[in-house]
Design a protein around this motif. Structure first.
Motif, PDB file in Angstrom:
ATOM      1  N   THR A 166      86.748  44.670  61.495  1.00 48.73           N
ATOM      2  CA  THR A 166      86.682  46.053  61.959  1.00 48.73           C
ATOM      3  C   THR A 166      87.125  46.986  60.850  1.00 48.73           C
ATOM      4  N   THR A 167      86.399  48.081  60.684  1.00 50.05           N
ATOM      5  CA  THR A 167      86.811  49.122  59.745  1.00 50.05           C
ATOM      6  C   THR A 167      86.975  50.433  60.503  1.00 50.05           C
ATOM      7  N   ASN A 168      88.006  51.177  60.155  1.00 48.43           N
ATOM      8  CA  ASN A 168      88.241  52.512  60.729  1.00 48.43           C
ATOM      9  C   ASN A 168      88.260  53.506  59.580  1.00 48.43           C
ATOM     10  N   CYS A 169      87.345  54.457  59.609  1.00 46.36           N
ATOM     11  CA  CYS A 169      87.183  55.368  58.474  1.00 46.36           C
ATOM     12  C   CYS A 169      87.638  56.777  58.821  1.00 46.36           C
ATOM     13  N   SER A 170      87.866  57.561  57.782  1.00 49.66           N
ATOM     14  CA  SER A 170      88.143  58.985  57.961  1.00 49.66           C
ATOM     15  C   SER A 170      86.830  59.760  57.961  1.00 49.66           C
ATOM     16  N   ASN A 171      86.898  61.087  57.999  1.00 55.19           N
ATOM     17  CA  ASN A 171      85.693  61.914  58.098  1.00 55.19           C
ATOM     18  C   ASN A 171      84.765  61.701  56.908  1.00 55.19           C
ATOM     19  N   ASN A 172      83.524  61.318  57.186  1.00 59.06           N
ATOM     20  CA  ASN A 172      82.534  61.125  56.132  1.00 59.06           C
ATOM     21  C   ASN A 172      81.789  62.425  55.845  1.00 59.06           C
ATOM     22  N   TYR A 173      81.300  62.538  54.626  1.00 64.41           N
ATOM     23  CA  TYR A 173      80.419  63.637  54.248  1.00 64.41           C
ATOM     24  C   TYR A 173      79.512  63.140  53.135  1.00 64.41           C
ATOM     25  N   GLY A 174      78.409  63.863  52.905  1.00 61.71           N
ATOM     26  CA  GLY A 174      77.494  63.477  51.851  1.00 61.71           C
ATOM     27  C   GLY A 174      76.054  63.731  52.236  1.00 61.71           C
ATOM     28  N   PRO A 175      75.088  63.247  51.435  1.00 62.49           N
ATOM     29  CA  PRO A 175      73.662  63.462  51.708  1.00 62.49           C
ATOM     30  C   PRO A 175      73.224  62.846  53.034  1.00 62.49           C
ATOM     31  N   TYR A 176      72.209  63.450  53.638  1.00 62.34           N
ATOM     32  CA  TYR A 176      71.566  62.971  54.863  1.00 62.34           C
ATOM     33  C   TYR A 176      72.435  63.106  56.104  1.00 62.34           C
ATOM     34  N   HIS A 177      73.489  63.912  56.046  1.00 63.14           N
ATOM     35  CA  HIS A 177      74.339  64.129  57.216  1.00 63.14           C
ATOM     36  C   HIS A 177      73.621  65.089  58.163  1.00 63.14           C
ATOM     37  N   PHE A 178      73.465  64.694  59.427  1.00 64.55           N
ATOM     38  CA  PHE A 178      72.762  65.557  60.368  1.00 64.55           C
ATOM     39  C   PHE A 178      73.506  66.886  60.494  1.00 64.55           C
ATOM     40  N   PRO A 179      72.786  68.017  60.377  1.00 62.38           N
ATOM     41  CA  PRO A 179      73.454  69.317  60.254  1.00 62.38           C
ATOM     42  C   PRO A 179      73.999  69.906  61.549  1.00 62.38           C
ATOM     43  N   GLU A 180      74.824  69.126  62.239  1.00 68.27           N
ATOM     44  CA  GLU A 180      75.622  69.665  63.328  1.00 68.27           C
ATOM     45  C   GLU A 180      77.103  69.519  62.990  1.00 68.27           C
ATOM     46  N   LYS A 181      77.413  68.672  62.002  1.00 67.12           N
ATOM     47  CA  LYS A 181      78.787  68.462  61.570  1.00 67.12           C
ATOM     48  C   LYS A 181      79.204  69.566  60.599  1.00 67.12           C
ATOM     49  N   LEU A 182      80.499  69.726  60.407  1.00 61.80           N
ATOM     50  CA  LEU A 182      81.057  70.891  59.726  1.00 61.80           C
ATOM     51  C   LEU A 182      80.413  71.183  58.372  1.00 61.80           C
ATOM     52  N   ILE A 183      80.395  70.213  57.474  1.00 63.28           N
ATOM     53  CA  ILE A 183      79.966  70.491  56.102  1.00 63.28           C
ATOM     54  C   ILE A 183      78.476  70.830  56.020  1.00 63.28           C
ATOM     55  N   PRO A 184      77.565  69.993  56.536  1.00 56.22           N
ATOM     56  CA  PRO A 184      76.151  70.384  56.438  1.00 56.22           C
ATOM     57  C   PRO A 184      75.819  71.627  57.256  1.00 56.22           C
ATOM     58  N   LEU A 185      76.508  71.817  58.393  1.00 62.36           N
ATOM     59  CA  LEU A 185      76.268  73.007  59.198  1.00 62.36           C
ATOM     60  C   LEU A 185      76.611  74.269  58.415  1.00 62.36           C
TER      61      LEU A 185
END
Length: 342
Positions: A183-202
């Motif tokens: 199991t992996t638990n990650c923090s907030n991801n960002y980068g190319p191809y992020h669907f534009p409803e999340k903070l950074i691409p929005l």
């Protein structure tokens, strides 16, 4: 030898598949339900590779998943499939329960059935890697230590509760049935191809389109930001060298307040594509009512994966966010395409 990657047309899953083929010719079977945030264009040229097979189905479709196991005989399952947007989980939690909890259960059962039929090295080498989130740990106070793998679960949204439930199922299938899980638990991801409803691409796209840049509350909610390509490198590392039954937190060591993230995006856009009127994009920032149950701070302690497996992020937030903004500037047609279909 084949990998089964679920949620492969989403943000993180597609990055994993694209990155995989930069290093390997091992076949990949991609499984995705193609909900609003999943789009085949995120897989780009790998769709046409002879080593890549795409299956349009959900992880809860037992017949489809069994057929994949029977035909392709994967050595590992990487489960990226999830409903993941907190705001949507508040408005409609049912889909999150169905995909993240029931879907994971059904995928686990199909994997267990397949694994029980393996023999010898195939049995010993099989892996089920479950990708989760730091939000299962709840929220942190300003001076609290970052989340470690031993933090207790305290989810505060329907989304994080559904992911916490899926994590518990994965753990239970390992301890009860012996299924070889990671199991992996990650923090907030960002980068190319992020669907534009999340903070950074929005914010990038709203800025370019002359719209408001919405910031919840006072904008001082703190997140640890992880460049998506660093995340998928970490997952590859865990798959190949992780200890069965263990959890590994994957973080970017980049704690930033939401408002500071938005301001940095504005500064980059001012530099890379200034407004025609010469005014800063920061004038478009607008504070909006906070969402219910908004966690104040997340932060990941990623020392375990670095100490035991040798992984650490390559990108700083400053280098990663510049790459991200540049990608969206160069790929506005992709954003228009994926948002027009939703």
């Amino acid at each position: 030898m084949t990998l089964l990657v679920t949620g492969s047309a989403g943000f993180i899953g597609s990055c994993y598949v694209r990155q995989h083929f930069e290093h390997s010719v091992e076949p990949v079977v991609s499984l995705d339900a193609l909900t609003y945030a999943g789009h085949l264009s995120t897989l780009g040229p790998v769709l046409k590779r002879p080593e890549h097979t795409f299956v349009h189905a959900s992880i809860g479709d037992v017949d489809a998943v069994r057929a994949i196991f029977e035909k392709h005989k994967p050595r590992a399952v990487l489960n990226f499939a999830a409903e993941s947007h907190v705001d949507r989980s508040i408005l409609g939690p049912g889909e999150f329960i169905e995909t993240n909890v029931v879907g994971t259960y059904r995928l686990l059962e199909c994997a267990r059935e397949y694994w029980n039929g393996l023999q010898g090295e195939a049995t010993a080498g099989f892996r089920f890697l479950h990708v989760s989130t730091d939000e299962v740990y709840g929220t942190l106070k300003p001076k609290d230590a970052p989340f470690s793998e031993t933090n207790r679960y305290e989810p505060n949204s329907p989304y994080s509760a559904s992911k916490a439930a899926s994590d518990h199922l994965v753990r239970a299938w390992h301890h009860t049935y012996g299924l070889p899980v990671l199991t992996t638990n990650c923090s907030n991801n960002y980068g190319p191809y992020h669907f534009p409803e999340k903070l950074i691409p929005l914010c990038i796209m709203n800025a370019l389109n002359g719209k408001q840049l919405p910031v919840y509350g006072d904008g001082q909610q703190i997140r640890d930001w992880l460049f998506v390509e660093d995340h998928t490198r970490g997952i590859r590392t865990v798959l190949e060298t992780g200890v069965l039954g263990e959890t590994y937190n994957i973080g970017g060591w980049n704690e930033k307040a939401n408002l500071d993230v938005v301001k940095l995006i504005c500064n980059l856009l001012d530099e890379l594509q200034p407004r025609a009127d010469g005014i800063s994009y920061s004038t478009q920032i607008a504070f909006v009512a906070d969402r219910p149950g908004h966690d104040r701070r997340y932060a990941i302690d990623a020392r375990k994966i670095e100490r035991e497996l040798g992984w650490k992020p390559v990108e700083t937030f400053e280098t990663g966010i510049r790459k991200t903004v540049q990608w969206y500037l160069a790929n506005q047609a992709w954003v228009a395409e994926v948002t027009a279909e939703r």
